[in-house]
Every structure is written in structure tokens, then in C-alpha cells.
Design a protein around this motif. Structure first.
Motif, PDB file in Angstrom:
ATOM      1  N   LEU A 167       1.221   4.062  -2.952  1.00 56.66           N
ATOM      2  CA  LEU A 167       1.026   5.475  -2.657  1.00 56.66           C
ATOM      3  C   LEU A 167       2.179   6.315  -3.223  1.00 56.66           C
ATOM      4  N   ALA A 189      -9.904   5.176   8.299  1.00 55.66           N
ATOM      5  CA  ALA A 189      -9.559   5.527   6.920  1.00 55.66           C
ATOM      6  C   ALA A 189      -8.134   6.076   6.820  1.00 55.66           C
ATOM      7  N   ALA A 221      -0.438  12.256   7.859  1.00 55.09           N
ATOM      8  CA  ALA A 221      -1.317  11.190   8.345  1.00 55.09           C
ATOM      9  C   ALA A 221      -0.798  10.631   9.666  1.00 55.09           C
ATOM     10  N   ASP A 229      -5.735   3.112   7.171  1.00 50.06           N
ATOM     11  CA  ASP A 229      -5.782   2.311   5.940  1.00 50.06           C
ATOM     12  C   ASP A 229      -5.039   2.994   4.801  1.00 50.06           C
ATOM     13  N   GLN A 230      -5.192   4.287   4.696  1.00 52.17           N
ATOM     14  CA  GLN A 230      -4.586   5.055   3.603  1.00 52.17           C
ATOM     15  C   GLN A 230      -3.074   4.870   3.540  1.00 52.17           C
ATOM     16  N   ARG A 262       0.844  -1.206   0.000  1.00 48.68           N
ATOM     17  CA  ARG A 262       0.000   0.000   0.000  1.00 48.68           C
ATOM     18  C   ARG A 262       0.874   1.249   0.000  1.00 48.68           C
TER      19      ARG A 262
END
Length: 126
Positions: A23, A71, A39, A74-75, A19
Motif C-alpha cells: 500500500l 473490505a 481506515a 483487508d485493505q 499488504r
């Protein structure tokens, strides 16, 4: 004298490197790093906020605050933290104070470990 055993719970950190790689592939590397840092900062602030809400017995606000972490986690690939934040949110919504105490403690441990793992990964080419 009685032997007293101290329990030191630890959590396995689960960071989805794929992930994070995706990104960084989707964005300019500087922009991706900025987004990941923001984040991480936001998650650290929300973890602290959740702890304060728990201590103030504001379960409705704790439910919302922990749910908002899902969220964000997870991002940036913090799948384990997202799952535990969901558990905290469910316990707060249900008013289950015993389970909430345990899951919030787990969230704080998982969050600290995940934030450290992401920080360490930033030194490695993703």
C-alpha cells in the motif's frame, strides 16, 4: 470460600505487513498514511456501532455493518479482523445469538489489538 477463576480471553493479532508495505509502495507515503488512518478510524467507529446494534438487538443492521468492515480491514492488512467480522456477519444473518455474542466479543478484542498493532507499525518504516 470458593476460588473464582476469571477468564481473560486474548486474541492473536494478524496484520499483513506485506499488504501494508504494498500500500505504501503504491501510494505517496503521506497519502498512504492518511488512508490507513482514515481506515483505522472508520473501523473503530464501526466496531462501536456493531456493539450498539447488538445491544439494541438489530441483527439485520449488525449483519450489514460487520460485513462492511471486511473490505476495510483487508485493505490495510488486518486479515484476522476481516475473518472475525465475516463470522459476526454470518452469525447475525443466521440469528444465532449465542455464537453472535461470542464472535462479536472476539471481533472487539481482535479489532482493538489490530488497531494498536497498525498504530505501532506506523512508527516503523514499512
Amino acid at each position: 470460600m470458593t476460588n473464582i477463576k476469571k477468564i481473560r480471553p486474548s486474541e492473536t493479532v494478524n496484520v499483513n505487513r506485506d499488504r501494508l508495505s504494498a500500500l505504501y509502495s503504491e501510494m505517496d507515503p503521506v497519502a498512504a498514511e492518511d488512508m490507513v488512518c482514515r481506515a483505522m478510524e472508520e473501523l473503530a467507529l464501526r466496531m462501536s456501532h456493531c456493539d450498539r446494534l447488538y445491544r439494541a438487538d438489530k441483527l439485520d443492521e449488525l449483519h450489514k455493518s460487520s460485513k462492511s468492515m471486511i473490505a476495510i480491514a483487508d485493505q490495510i492488512g488486518m486479515e484476522g479482523m476481516a475473518r472475525v467480522a465475516s463470522d459476526v456477519s454470518e452469525c447475525a444473518a443466521a440469528g444465532d445469538r449465542t455464537a453472535l455474542a461470542a464472535t462479536l466479543s472476539r471481533l472487539l478484542r481482535t479489532g482493538e489489538g489490530s488497531l494498536s498493532a497498525i498504530w505501532d507499525l506506523q512508527d516503523i518504516t514499512i
